[in-house]
Design an enzyme around this catalytic site. Structure first.
Site, PDB file in Angstrom:
ATOM      1  N   LYS A  73     -10.048  11.372  -8.124  1.00  0.00           N
ATOM      2  CA  LYS A  73      -9.596  10.976  -6.785  1.00  0.00           C
ATOM      3  C   LYS A  73      -8.311  11.728  -6.466  1.00  0.00           C
ATOM      4  CE  LYS A  73      -7.982   7.019  -3.993  1.00  0.00           C
ATOM      5  NZ  LYS A  73      -7.917   5.562  -3.822  1.00  0.00           N
ATOM      6  N   ASP A 128      -1.794   7.666   0.461  1.00  0.00           N
ATOM      7  CA  ASP A 128      -2.681   6.626   0.999  1.00  0.00           C
ATOM      8  C   ASP A 128      -1.862   5.600   1.774  1.00  0.00           C
ATOM      9  OD1 ASP A 128      -4.625   4.797   1.574  1.00  0.00           O
ATOM     10  OD2 ASP A 128      -4.947   4.136  -0.505  1.00  0.00           O
ATOM     11  N   LYS A 170      -1.325  -0.213   5.178  1.00  0.00           N
ATOM     12  CA  LYS A 170      -0.775  -1.014   4.087  1.00  0.00           C
ATOM     13  C   LYS A 170       0.598  -1.571   4.494  1.00  0.00           C
ATOM     14  CE  LYS A 170      -2.750   1.602   0.188  1.00  0.00           C
ATOM     15  NZ  LYS A 170      -3.562   0.531  -0.418  1.00  0.00           N
ATOM     16  N   ASP A 215      -1.696   8.396  -5.595  1.00  0.00           N
ATOM     17  CA  ASP A 215      -3.117   8.121  -5.416  1.00  0.00           C
ATOM     18  C   ASP A 215      -3.990   9.347  -5.725  1.00  0.00           C
ATOM     19  OD1 ASP A 215      -4.932   6.088  -4.933  1.00  0.00           O
ATOM     20  OD2 ASP A 215      -4.994   6.394  -2.760  1.00  0.00           O
ATOM     21  N   ASP A 221      -8.726   1.452   4.415  1.00  0.00           N
ATOM     22  CA  ASP A 221      -7.962   1.550   3.169  1.00  0.00           C
ATOM     23  C   ASP A 221      -8.878   1.671   1.951  1.00  0.00           C
ATOM     24  OD1 ASP A 221      -5.732   1.735   1.605  1.00  0.00           O
ATOM     25  OD2 ASP A 221      -5.212  -0.410   1.696  1.00  0.00           O
ATOM     26  N   GLU A 234     -10.619   4.149   1.206  1.00  0.00           N
ATOM     27  CA  GLU A 234     -10.895   5.559   1.485  1.00  0.00           C
ATOM     28  C   GLU A 234     -11.343   6.336   0.266  1.00  0.00           C
ATOM     29  OE1 GLU A 234      -8.012   4.429   0.649  1.00  0.00           O
ATOM     30  OE2 GLU A 234      -7.434   5.915  -0.859  1.00  0.00           O
ATOM     31  N   ARG A 238     -13.321   5.657  -2.237  1.00  0.00           N
ATOM     32  CA  ARG A 238     -14.758   5.648  -2.527  1.00  0.00           C
ATOM     33  C   ARG A 238     -15.530   6.530  -1.555  1.00  0.00           C
ATOM     34  NH1 ARG A 238     -15.068  -0.743  -1.766  1.00  0.00           N
ATOM     35  NH2 ARG A 238     -12.975  -0.468  -2.639  1.00  0.00           N
TER      36      ARG A 238
HETATM   37  N1  BES Z   1      -5.295   3.528  -3.666  1.00  0.00           N
HETATM   38  C1  BES Z   1      -5.679   2.185  -3.420  1.00  0.00           C
HETATM   39  C2  BES Z   1      -5.799   1.354  -4.707  1.00  0.00           C
HETATM   40  C3  BES Z   1      -4.547   1.113  -5.510  1.00  0.00           C
HETATM   41  C4  BES Z   1      -3.892  -0.104  -5.418  1.00  0.00           C
HETATM   42  C5  BES Z   1      -4.077   2.061  -6.386  1.00  0.00           C
HETATM   43  C6  BES Z   1      -2.764  -0.333  -6.183  1.00  0.00           C
HETATM   44  C7  BES Z   1      -2.942   1.833  -7.141  1.00  0.00           C
HETATM   45  C8  BES Z   1      -2.282   0.633  -7.044  1.00  0.00           C
HETATM   46  C9  BES Z   1      -7.031   2.143  -2.719  1.00  0.00           C
HETATM   47  O1  BES Z   1      -7.300   3.192  -1.865  1.00  0.00           O
HETATM   48  C10 BES Z   1      -7.056   0.891  -1.893  1.00  0.00           C
HETATM   49  O2  BES Z   1      -6.303   0.823  -0.977  1.00  0.00           O
HETATM   50  N2  BES Z   1      -7.937  -0.048  -2.244  1.00  0.00           N
HETATM   51  C11 BES Z   1      -8.068  -1.268  -1.536  1.00  0.00           C
HETATM   52  C12 BES Z   1      -9.542  -1.542  -1.355  1.00  0.00           C
HETATM   53  C13 BES Z   1      -9.828  -2.679  -0.435  1.00  0.00           C
HETATM   54  C14 BES Z   1      -9.452  -2.310   0.991  1.00  0.00           C
HETATM   55  C15 BES Z   1     -11.298  -3.027  -0.528  1.00  0.00           C
HETATM   56  C16 BES Z   1      -7.403  -2.368  -2.350  1.00  0.00           C
HETATM   57  O3  BES Z   1      -7.514  -2.345  -3.579  1.00  0.00           O
HETATM   58  O4  BES Z   1      -6.747  -3.218  -1.746  1.00  0.00           O
HETATM   59 ZN    ZN Z   2      -6.327   4.956  -2.267  1.00  0.00          ZN
HETATM   60 MN    MN Z   3      -6.569   2.831   0.113  1.00  0.00          MN
END
Ligand code: BES
Ligand code: ZN
Ligand code: MN
Length: 499
Positions: free
Chosen positions: A267, A272, A279, A290, A349, A351, A353
């Site tokens: 990734k 992000d 966020k 990220d 968010d 993104e 995947r």
């Molecule tokens: N990059 C984040 C995940 C993340 C969270 C990495 C904390 C490192 C530390 C990812 O893109 C994300 O935002 N995931 C969301 C998914 C949700 C919207 C289904 C999440 O985990 O809140």
């Molecule tokens: Zn992310």
């Molecule tokens: Mn995200």
């Protein structure tokens, strides 16, 4: 990075600004081993200090003494490895060597000698001590105007004559290459997002490939469009930075070139923000990290180039930012993936995947014998396993087994999560083939189930590294910031892969 050398000498003669001696609990309690060997030259001072400070060699605890000219080293640091345990001893040694290097740095030592303990196999102990010390000496100080001096030289002390033992030079060399690759990955993870843009990340991968004798191909927005990567295009649309699709390749000469490759996918969201599903401020601060998955898979290629396996290995990543803005993709947009599937966006968010789905289906067309993706994918994974353990997911078989076994050898914490079939229905959408988020519970698993839709029939493992990719606390050989996880697991996976 500090230079690494092996010295065959008695411990009390080892010359250095600081001599670190990793010790297990029993050695300290019984005053055996290195503790006994150094106590004589120190005139009983070591025993008395151990008793006075109640030093019990708990993991990562330390005891610092000035040697007042009685040893070759100006200072002596005992570093605890905890109780002697089968299985975890080499990782305890890596952690102790890391603690020693950090303490040496803070004490202003330029030359650090580390005693390589016996009883763990000398070659393996040399590798672990070297890796731990070189990684522990790392810090990210590029943007500090007042930089502290660094440890310049790490001397691994083995018994006199043993320095010519079988495999020692090779293991020390491997430790250096692995540590250099990990520090390379950490630097990229630590860079601020204005420096580590998608095009800068692609250039860094190109530079690594050139220096290691690997091939590197970089594609821009038009080629990404031509590949039909509608999910990748959706995520990048809100950003002023151009996306990059990058492939770094090791291909052996001769018949090996035609074997099925190992393909590593990382990734690579260089920032992000969450996009329109923005966020909150506190969650956004670390989101320059990220792209840690891409840093790890490309960093691992540096070691792959050194190992020269008899089958091809490719590292690929799709780099872009996830930003809000007038052109940004929106919740309720429907995107068309490179493999033809349509996806309703329910949260911008989620993104990672989307980009990974397109890159995975592209990677699956390379007919991999093993396809492994590495991603800072979900906060849910951190809730499940904590901040130091990565999750491994995928169907039972040699790829997931190989990853879990490789993690055990590398000392990195990886734990398997299931691909619970009943959670798949959470990804059903009324308007498209899939939606990009499920419900809150089991979020690490639904993210993996989403990715699985894009892996075709490739034998696949997914590593969610949202927890251990970076750390706010120093520990063992981890400095604050990027950790390089799971680079060492990937290296061990490739070393153990039979093809
Ligand atoms: N990059 C984040 C995940 C993340 C969270 C990495 C904390 C490192 C530390 C990812 O893109 C994300 O935002 N995931 C969301 C998914 C949700 C919207 C289904 C999440 O985990 O809140
Ligand atoms: Zn992310
Ligand atoms: Mn995200």
């Amino acid at each position: 990075m500090a230079a690494l050398e092996i010295r065959g000498t008695a411990l009390h003669l080892a010359e250095a600004d600081l001599l670190a001696v990793p010790v297990f609990g029993d050695e300290v309690r019984a005053r055996r081993g290195a503790v006994a060997a150094l106590d004589g030259p120190l005139g009983g001072h070591l025993r008395r200090a151990v008793a006075a400070e109640s030093f019990a060699a708990r993991a990562e605890s330390t005891l610092l003494l000035h040697t007042l000219g009685r040893l070759g080293a100006a200072r002596l640091l005992l570093v605890g490895m905890g109780p002697r345990r089968d299985g975890g001893a080499l990782e305890a040694l890596r952690a102790a060597a890391g603690v020693a290097a950090r303490a040496a740095g803070k004490a202003g030592a330029r030359t650090l000698a580390v005693a390589v303990p016996d009883g763990l196999g000398l070659a393996a102990a040399v590798r672990a001590t070297g890796e731990g010390a070189l990684l522990g000496a790392y810090r990210f100080d590029r943007y500090l105007t007042k930089r502290k001096p660094r440890v310049e030289r790490v001397r691994l002390v083995v018994p006199r004559g043993a320095e010519r033992g079988p495999g020692l030079r090779e293991e020390a060399r491997l430790a250096e290459v692995v540590a250099a690759a990990t520090c390379w990955a950490r630097d990229l993870v630590n860079e601020p997002p204005a420096a580590c843009t998608p095009s800068a990340l692609a250039r860094a991968a190109g530079a690594l490939a050139r220096e290691s004798g690997l091939r590197c191909q970089v594609r821009g927005p038009r080629q990404i469009a031509a590949l039909g990567m509608g999910m990748f295009q959706g995520v990048t649309r809100g950003s002023a930075e151009e996306p990059r699709l990058v492939k770094v390749s090791w291909v052996p000469k001769g018949a090996g070139a035609r074997r099925r490759p190992v393909v590593l996918v990382g990734k690579a969201i260089t920032f992000d923000s969450g996009g329109l599903s923005l966020k909150p401020t506190e969650s956004m601060v670390a989101m320059n990290t990220d792209m840690a998955g891409a840093a790890a898979v490309v960093g691992a290629m540096r070691v792959v180039a050194f190992l020269r396996p008899p089958f091809p290995v490719h590292a690929v990543f799709g780099a872009c930012e996830n930003m809000p803005g007038g052109r940004a993709y929106k919740p309720s947009d429907v995107l068309r993936a490179a493999n033809g599937k349509t996806v309703q966006v329910t949260n911008t968010d989620a993104e990672g995947r989307l980009v990974l789905g397109d890159v995975l289906s592209w990677a699956a067309r390379m007919r991999p014998a093993a396809l492994v993706d590495v991603a800072t994918l979900t906060g849910a994974c951190v809730v499940a396993l904590g901040q130091t353990t990565a999750a491994a997911m995928g169907a039972d078989g040699p790829v997931v087994d190989g990853i879990v076994e490789a993690a055990r050898r590398s000392g990195e914490d990886v734990w398997r999560l299931p691909l619970t079939a009943s959670l798949r229905e959470q990804l059903e959408s009324p308007v498209a083939d899939l939606k990009n988020t499920g419900e809150r519970w089991g979020g690490a698993i639904t993210a993996a189930l989403f990715l699985r839709e894009f892996t075709g029939d490739a034998p696949w493992a997914h590593l969610d590294i949202a927890g251990p990719s970076h750390t706010a606390k120093e520990r063992g050989y981890w400095a604050k910031g990027g950790t390089g996880v799971p680079l060492r697991t990937l290296v061990e996976f490739v070393r153990g892969w039979k093809g």
